[in-house]
Design an enzyme around this catalytic site. Structure first.
Site, PDB file in Angstrom:
ATOM      1  N   GLN A   1      -0.448  -5.885  -8.454  1.00 19.02           N
ATOM      2  CA  GLN A   1       0.108  -6.468  -9.677  1.00 19.02           C
ATOM      3  C   GLN A   1       1.534  -5.968  -9.893  1.00 19.02           C
ATOM      4  O   GLN A   1       1.976  -5.028  -9.245  1.00 19.02           O
ATOM      5  CB  GLN A   1      -0.764  -6.056 -10.870  1.00 19.02           C
ATOM      6  CG  GLN A   1      -0.931  -4.543 -10.988  1.00 19.02           C
ATOM      7  CD  GLN A   1      -2.237  -4.111 -11.639  1.00 19.02           C
ATOM      8  OE1 GLN A   1      -2.880  -4.895 -12.324  1.00 19.02           O
ATOM      9  NE2 GLN A   1      -2.632  -2.859 -11.448  1.00 19.02           N
TER      10      GLN A   1
ATOM     11  N   GLU B   1      -9.486   4.245 -10.119  1.00 21.11           N
ATOM     12  CA  GLU B   1      -8.403   3.325 -10.476  1.00 21.11           C
ATOM     13  C   GLU B   1      -7.917   2.643  -9.194  1.00 21.11           C
ATOM     14  O   GLU B   1      -7.645   3.309  -8.187  1.00 21.11           O
ATOM     15  CB  GLU B   1      -7.266   4.121 -11.140  1.00 21.11           C
ATOM     16  CG  GLU B   1      -5.915   3.423 -11.199  1.00 21.11           C
ATOM     17  CD  GLU B   1      -5.910   2.113 -11.985  1.00 21.11           C
ATOM     18  OE1 GLU B   1      -6.366   2.111 -13.140  1.00 21.11           O
ATOM     19  OE2 GLU B   1      -5.438   1.090 -11.433  1.00 21.11           O
TER      20      GLU B   1
ATOM     21  N   ASP C   1     -12.294   0.773 -18.473  1.00 18.77           N
ATOM     22  CA  ASP C   1     -10.986   0.661 -19.123  1.00 18.77           C
ATOM     23  C   ASP C   1     -10.092  -0.167 -18.210  1.00 18.77           C
ATOM     24  O   ASP C   1      -9.157   0.334 -17.602  1.00 18.77           O
ATOM     25  CB  ASP C   1     -10.411   2.057 -19.370  1.00 18.77           C
ATOM     26  CG  ASP C   1      -9.040   1.986 -20.014  1.00 18.77           C
ATOM     27  OD1 ASP C   1      -8.645   0.897 -20.479  1.00 18.77           O
ATOM     28  OD2 ASP C   1      -8.356   3.027 -20.031  1.00 18.77           O
TER      29      ASP C   1
HETATM   30  N1  SPD Z   1      -4.750  -7.000 -23.128  1.00 17.04           N
HETATM   31  C1  SPD Z   1      -4.774  -5.653 -22.779  1.00 17.04           C
HETATM   32  C2  SPD Z   1      -6.088  -5.113 -22.371  1.00 17.04           C
HETATM   33  C3  SPD Z   1      -5.855  -3.785 -21.792  1.00 17.04           C
HETATM   34  C4  SPD Z   1      -7.008  -2.912 -21.709  1.00 17.04           C
HETATM   35  N2  SPD Z   1      -6.756  -1.689 -21.005  1.00 17.04           N
HETATM   36  C5  SPD Z   1      -5.685  -0.925 -21.452  1.00 17.04           C
HETATM   37  C6  SPD Z   1      -5.493   0.316 -20.665  1.00 17.04           C
HETATM   38  C7  SPD Z   1      -5.291   1.495 -21.508  1.00 17.04           C
HETATM   39  N3  SPD Z   1      -5.759   2.670 -20.888  1.00 17.04           N
END
Ligand code: SPD
Length: 307
Positions: free
Chosen positions: A55, A130, A181
């Site tokens: 990305q 990640e 997350d």
């Molecule tokens: N639209 C944004 C959604 C993001 C979710 N994750 C955010 C990462 C923060 N640790």
């Protein structure tokens, strides 16, 4: 979900060298996330931008919220706003699970979710998986306060890799808490919203465990939000959305959904766990959490009842 983010002309970055070479303050532009005819932006300038294997990763210096991170032009986090999100996704799960020795975070490359988890002294081992090494590298370099103490905590174990594969390969009942997350359901995060992935998350939870995921905006991404809550109810048996605000995200109105097999234990924080972290929180408290689970918009309540 269709790809939805655009990097607008108005966000043309001010080169870093301009500001370094000049005594005057850099002229900020607007850095915007655009979706469905609305722009969500901060005044600031781009200080680093690169296409990773997955990305486009962008770091900005904003006027209002400090440094921030975008992925593919979508807001992820910012230094002076991240607590709205990270406290919300972590503490209902960590205060509600029966045990919290072993925690898995999928995504979370900025480190904020791991940081909040590791504030709980009962956490003994945290795996964070990640997919994008550049997100971790730039978060540590440009946004060190977000991961904070997590990066050097001996309980923290980082794997750069595919969180979906990790979850599929993890042994049954191997984690007390699983937190997803991720970013929005497009690009590398698309597979974090489907039944097969959620079923593995359920499988790897120990009895008494809690699952948590960000579940998008009930306004800007209504259908994704509803589908996610419905699917989690089907897979886990119990799932409830919790509502709050992340002002720089589309509509500002955001949700996190928590799920468990043996009942909605994420709704009742254990007092001793809450006490250990509440003083260090800016947004989360047991009272805030109770209200946030109760503020289910009427249209969501109707849609879920009719499902
Ligand atoms: N639209 C944004 C959604 C993001 C979710 N994750 C955010 C990462 C923060 N640790």
């Amino acid at each position: 979900m269709r790809r939805r983010c655009a990097w607008l002309e108005g966000a043309t970055p001010t080169p870093v060298s301009d500001s370094a070479a000049s005594d005057s303050a850099p002229t900020p532009g607007w850095v915007d996330e655009a979706f469905d005819g609305v722009r969500y932006g901060l005044a600031g300038r781009v200080i680093a931008e690169q296409q990773s294997a997955f990305q486009r990763v962008t770091i900005i210096e904003s006027e209002r919220y400090g440094k921030g991170l975008l992925l593919d032009g979508c807001w992820m986090t910012a230094e002076r706003q991240e607590r709205h999100y990270h406290e919300a996704i972590v503490h209902p799960a960590l205060c509600g699970a029966e045990r919290i020795e072993r925690v898995l975070v999928i995504g979370g490359g900025d480190g904020g979710t791991a940081r909040e988890c590791l504030r709980h002294p009962g956490v003994q081992h945290l795996d964070m998986v990640e997919i994008d090494a550049l997100v971790v590298e730039w978060s540590r370099q440009h946004l060190p306060s977000i991961g904070g103490a997590a990066w050097s905590d001996p309980r923290f174990h980082l794997t750069v890799g595919d969180g979906i594969a990790w979850t599929a390969q993890a042994p049954d009942a191997s984690y007390d808490v699983v937190i997803v997350d991720g970013s929005d359901p497009a690009g590398p995060a698309e597979g974090l919203f489907n039944r097969a992935f959620f079923a593995h998350c359920r499988r790897i939870l120990r009895p008494g465990g809690v699952f948590a995921t960000q579940s998008e905006s009930p306004e800007a991404f209504r259908q994704v939000h509803l589908d996610t809550v419905r699917l989690l109810r089907e897979v886990f048996g119990h799932a409830d959305p919790m509502y709050g605000w992340v002002p720089m995200y589309p509509s500002g109105w955001w949700s996190w959904t928590f799920a468990a097999v043996d009942g909605p234990r994420y709704r009742q924080p254990r007092p001793e766990r809450a006490e250990a972290v509440a003083d260090g929180c800016e947004i989360w408290s047991p009272r805030w959490q109770q209200g946030a689970f109760e503020t289910v918009p009427a249209f969501v309540e109707r849609a879920l009842a009719g499902a």
